[in-house]
Write a protein that holds these residues in place. Structure first.
Motif, PDB file in Angstrom:
ATOM      1  N   ILE A  19       0.873  -1.174   0.000  1.00  0.00           N
ATOM      2  CA  ILE A  19       0.000   0.000   0.000  1.00  0.00           C
ATOM      3  C   ILE A  19       0.911   1.225   0.000  1.00  0.00           C
ATOM      4  O   ILE A  19       1.845   1.319   0.796  1.00  0.00           O
ATOM      5  CB  ILE A  19      -0.943   0.022   1.217  1.00  0.00           C
ATOM      6  CG1 ILE A  19      -1.972  -1.108   1.106  1.00  0.00           C
ATOM      7  CG2 ILE A  19      -1.674   1.366   1.279  1.00  0.00           C
ATOM      8  CD1 ILE A  19      -2.998  -1.129   2.215  1.00  0.00           C
ATOM      9  N   TRP A  20       0.624   2.154  -0.923  1.00  0.00           N
ATOM     10  CA  TRP A  20       1.444   3.341  -1.146  1.00  0.00           C
ATOM     11  C   TRP A  20       0.647   4.608  -0.868  1.00  0.00           C
ATOM     12  O   TRP A  20      -0.557   4.645  -1.085  1.00  0.00           O
ATOM     13  CB  TRP A  20       1.889   3.402  -2.604  1.00  0.00           C
ATOM     14  CG  TRP A  20       2.607   2.201  -3.103  1.00  0.00           C
ATOM     15  CD1 TRP A  20       2.055   1.060  -3.614  1.00  0.00           C
ATOM     16  CD2 TRP A  20       4.012   2.006  -3.157  1.00  0.00           C
ATOM     17  NE1 TRP A  20       3.037   0.179  -3.982  1.00  0.00           N
ATOM     18  CE2 TRP A  20       4.246   0.736  -3.716  1.00  0.00           C
ATOM     19  CE3 TRP A  20       5.106   2.802  -2.797  1.00  0.00           C
ATOM     20  CZ2 TRP A  20       5.527   0.236  -3.915  1.00  0.00           C
ATOM     21  CZ3 TRP A  20       6.376   2.297  -3.001  1.00  0.00           C
ATOM     22  CH2 TRP A  20       6.585   1.033  -3.558  1.00  0.00           C
ATOM     23  N   THR A  21       1.349   5.670  -0.477  1.00  0.00           N
ATOM     24  CA  THR A  21       0.735   6.988  -0.396  1.00  0.00           C
ATOM     25  C   THR A  21       0.815   7.616  -1.782  1.00  0.00           C
ATOM     26  O   THR A  21       1.487   7.094  -2.676  1.00  0.00           O
ATOM     27  CB  THR A  21       1.476   7.902   0.598  1.00  0.00           C
ATOM     28  OG1 THR A  21       2.787   8.169   0.086  1.00  0.00           O
ATOM     29  CG2 THR A  21       1.562   7.268   1.982  1.00  0.00           C
ATOM     30  N   SER A  22       0.168   8.767  -1.952  1.00  0.00           N
ATOM     31  CA  SER A  22       0.211   9.454  -3.242  1.00  0.00           C
ATOM     32  C   SER A  22       1.612   9.975  -3.565  1.00  0.00           C
ATOM     33  O   SER A  22       1.897  10.336  -4.694  1.00  0.00           O
ATOM     34  CB  SER A  22      -0.790  10.608  -3.261  1.00  0.00           C
ATOM     35  OG  SER A  22      -0.468  11.538  -2.253  1.00  0.00           O
ATOM     36  N   LYS A  23       2.517   9.972  -2.578  1.00  0.00           N
ATOM     37  CA  LYS A  23       3.905  10.404  -2.794  1.00  0.00           C
ATOM     38  C   LYS A  23       4.848   9.221  -3.004  1.00  0.00           C
ATOM     39  O   LYS A  23       6.055   9.356  -2.863  1.00  0.00           O
ATOM     40  CB  LYS A  23       4.369  11.240  -1.608  1.00  0.00           C
ATOM     41  CG  LYS A  23       3.577  12.517  -1.474  1.00  0.00           C
ATOM     42  CD  LYS A  23       4.018  13.316  -0.285  1.00  0.00           C
ATOM     43  CE  LYS A  23       3.146  14.554  -0.177  1.00  0.00           C
ATOM     44  NZ  LYS A  23       3.482  15.367   0.979  1.00  0.00           N
ATOM     45  N   LEU A  24       4.279   8.062  -3.322  1.00  0.00           N
ATOM     46  CA  LEU A  24       5.025   6.820  -3.567  1.00  0.00           C
ATOM     47  C   LEU A  24       5.815   6.339  -2.362  1.00  0.00           C
ATOM     48  O   LEU A  24       6.899   5.782  -2.483  1.00  0.00           O
ATOM     49  CB  LEU A  24       5.953   6.959  -4.772  1.00  0.00           C
ATOM     50  CG  LEU A  24       5.282   6.959  -6.126  1.00  0.00           C
ATOM     51  CD1 LEU A  24       6.314   7.068  -7.230  1.00  0.00           C
ATOM     52  CD2 LEU A  24       4.428   5.728  -6.330  1.00  0.00           C
ATOM     53  N   GLU A  25       5.262   6.551  -1.170  1.00  0.00           N
ATOM     54  CA  GLU A  25       5.848   6.012   0.047  1.00  0.00           C
ATOM     55  C   GLU A  25       5.111   4.733   0.395  1.00  0.00           C
ATOM     56  O   GLU A  25       3.900   4.741   0.594  1.00  0.00           O
ATOM     57  CB  GLU A  25       5.708   7.021   1.197  1.00  0.00           C
ATOM     58  CG  GLU A  25       6.420   8.331   0.933  1.00  0.00           C
ATOM     59  CD  GLU A  25       5.981   9.434   1.876  1.00  0.00           C
ATOM     60  OE1 GLU A  25       4.846   9.383   2.395  1.00  0.00           O
ATOM     61  OE2 GLU A  25       6.777  10.355   2.070  1.00  0.00           O
ATOM     62  N   GLY A  26       5.827   3.613   0.440  1.00  0.00           N
ATOM     63  CA  GLY A  26       5.210   2.339   0.807  1.00  0.00           C
ATOM     64  C   GLY A  26       4.924   2.327   2.299  1.00  0.00           C
ATOM     65  O   GLY A  26       5.849   2.451   3.102  1.00  0.00           O
ATOM     66  N   VAL A  27       3.654   2.186   2.682  1.00  0.00           N
ATOM     67  CA  VAL A  27       3.305   2.222   4.103  1.00  0.00           C
ATOM     68  C   VAL A  27       3.092   0.833   4.689  1.00  0.00           C
ATOM     69  O   VAL A  27       3.262   0.639   5.880  1.00  0.00           O
ATOM     70  CB  VAL A  27       2.076   3.116   4.381  1.00  0.00           C
ATOM     71  CG1 VAL A  27       2.425   4.575   4.152  1.00  0.00           C
ATOM     72  CG2 VAL A  27       0.884   2.720   3.537  1.00  0.00           C
ATOM     73  N   LEU A  28       2.721  -0.136   3.867  1.00  0.00           N
ATOM     74  CA  LEU A  28       2.543  -1.516   4.326  1.00  0.00           C
ATOM     75  C   LEU A  28       2.942  -2.479   3.227  1.00  0.00           C
ATOM     76  O   LEU A  28       2.749  -2.210   2.050  1.00  0.00           O
ATOM     77  CB  LEU A  28       1.087  -1.797   4.686  1.00  0.00           C
ATOM     78  CG  LEU A  28       0.605  -1.327   6.036  1.00  0.00           C
ATOM     79  CD1 LEU A  28      -0.876  -1.607   6.181  1.00  0.00           C
ATOM     80  CD2 LEU A  28       1.356  -1.995   7.152  1.00  0.00           C
ATOM     81  N   LYS A  29       3.462  -3.634   3.629  1.00  0.00           N
ATOM     82  CA  LYS A  29       3.826  -4.671   2.672  1.00  0.00           C
ATOM     83  C   LYS A  29       3.456  -6.020   3.259  1.00  0.00           C
ATOM     84  O   LYS A  29       3.821  -6.325   4.384  1.00  0.00           O
ATOM     85  CB  LYS A  29       5.333  -4.610   2.382  1.00  0.00           C
ATOM     86  CG  LYS A  29       5.793  -5.542   1.287  1.00  0.00           C
ATOM     87  CD  LYS A  29       7.258  -5.278   0.968  1.00  0.00           C
ATOM     88  CE  LYS A  29       7.712  -6.050  -0.236  1.00  0.00           C
ATOM     89  NZ  LYS A  29       9.093  -5.694  -0.621  1.00  0.00           N
ATOM     90  N   TYR A  30       2.699  -6.809   2.502  1.00  0.00           N
ATOM     91  CA  TYR A  30       2.289  -8.145   2.919  1.00  0.00           C
ATOM     92  C   TYR A  30       2.610  -9.147   1.830  1.00  0.00           C
ATOM     93  O   TYR A  30       2.680  -8.790   0.664  1.00  0.00           O
ATOM     94  CB  TYR A  30       0.788  -8.197   3.212  1.00  0.00           C
ATOM     95  CG  TYR A  30       0.418  -7.544   4.515  1.00  0.00           C
ATOM     96  CD1 TYR A  30       0.699  -8.169   5.726  1.00  0.00           C
ATOM     97  CD2 TYR A  30      -0.218  -6.317   4.542  1.00  0.00           C
ATOM     98  CE1 TYR A  30       0.361  -7.576   6.927  1.00  0.00           C
ATOM     99  CE2 TYR A  30      -0.556  -5.722   5.739  1.00  0.00           C
ATOM    100  CZ  TYR A  30      -0.271  -6.347   6.925  1.00  0.00           C
ATOM    101  OH  TYR A  30      -0.598  -5.770   8.111  1.00  0.00           O
ATOM    102  N   SER A  31       2.752 -10.390   2.233  1.00  0.00           N
ATOM    103  CA  SER A  31       3.073 -11.460   1.285  1.00  0.00           C
ATOM    104  C   SER A  31       1.948 -12.476   1.194  1.00  0.00           C
ATOM    105  O   SER A  31       1.237 -12.720   2.165  1.00  0.00           O
ATOM    106  CB  SER A  31       4.342 -12.194   1.722  1.00  0.00           C
ATOM    107  OG  SER A  31       5.432 -11.331   1.699  1.00  0.00           O
TER     108      SER A  31
END
Length: 109
Positions: A44-56
């Motif tokens: 999940i990314w913010t509108s500034k391309l910052e990844g806030v969560l990552k799941y597998s």
């Protein structure tokens, strides 16, 4: 949302994945989006391309869809699926006996 699409286009590919990005889903408010990849991850990314969560998942991600009411995300891989939100730390995955190729929500969630 137009701003996010423009940023992605300029970047040419969402960074953070180690393999091909198969799908993108935009939240209704346009403040975040999710990407799913052959590397078996959802980010999940913010509108500034910052990844806030990552799941597998156990397999490559086939489709993603944000719930238009609750902002929950459905992520589907070849053999499992999950429902999650950016506030959650753990995600419960569910097995599927058949291949999952697409997903969506009704307009009322």
């Amino acid at each position: 949302m137009r701003e996010i699409k423009s940023i992605i286009h300029k970047q040419n590919l969402v960074t953070g994945h180690r393999d091909t990005v198969y799908c993108l889903a935009y939240s209704r408010d346009g403040k975040k989006f999710a990407s799913g990849s052959a590397d078996k991850t959802v980010i999940i990314w913010t509108s500034k391309l910052e990844g806030v969560l990552k799941y597998s998942h156990n397999d490559g991600i086939q489709c993603l869809a944000f719930n238009p009411v609750s902002h929950q995300l459905a992520s589907c891989a070849v053999s499992d699926f999950a429902f999650w939100a950016s506030e959650q730390k753990n995600v419960q995955k569910y097995k599927s006996a058949a291949r999952i190729n697409c997903c969506s929500w009704t307009t009322d969630g």
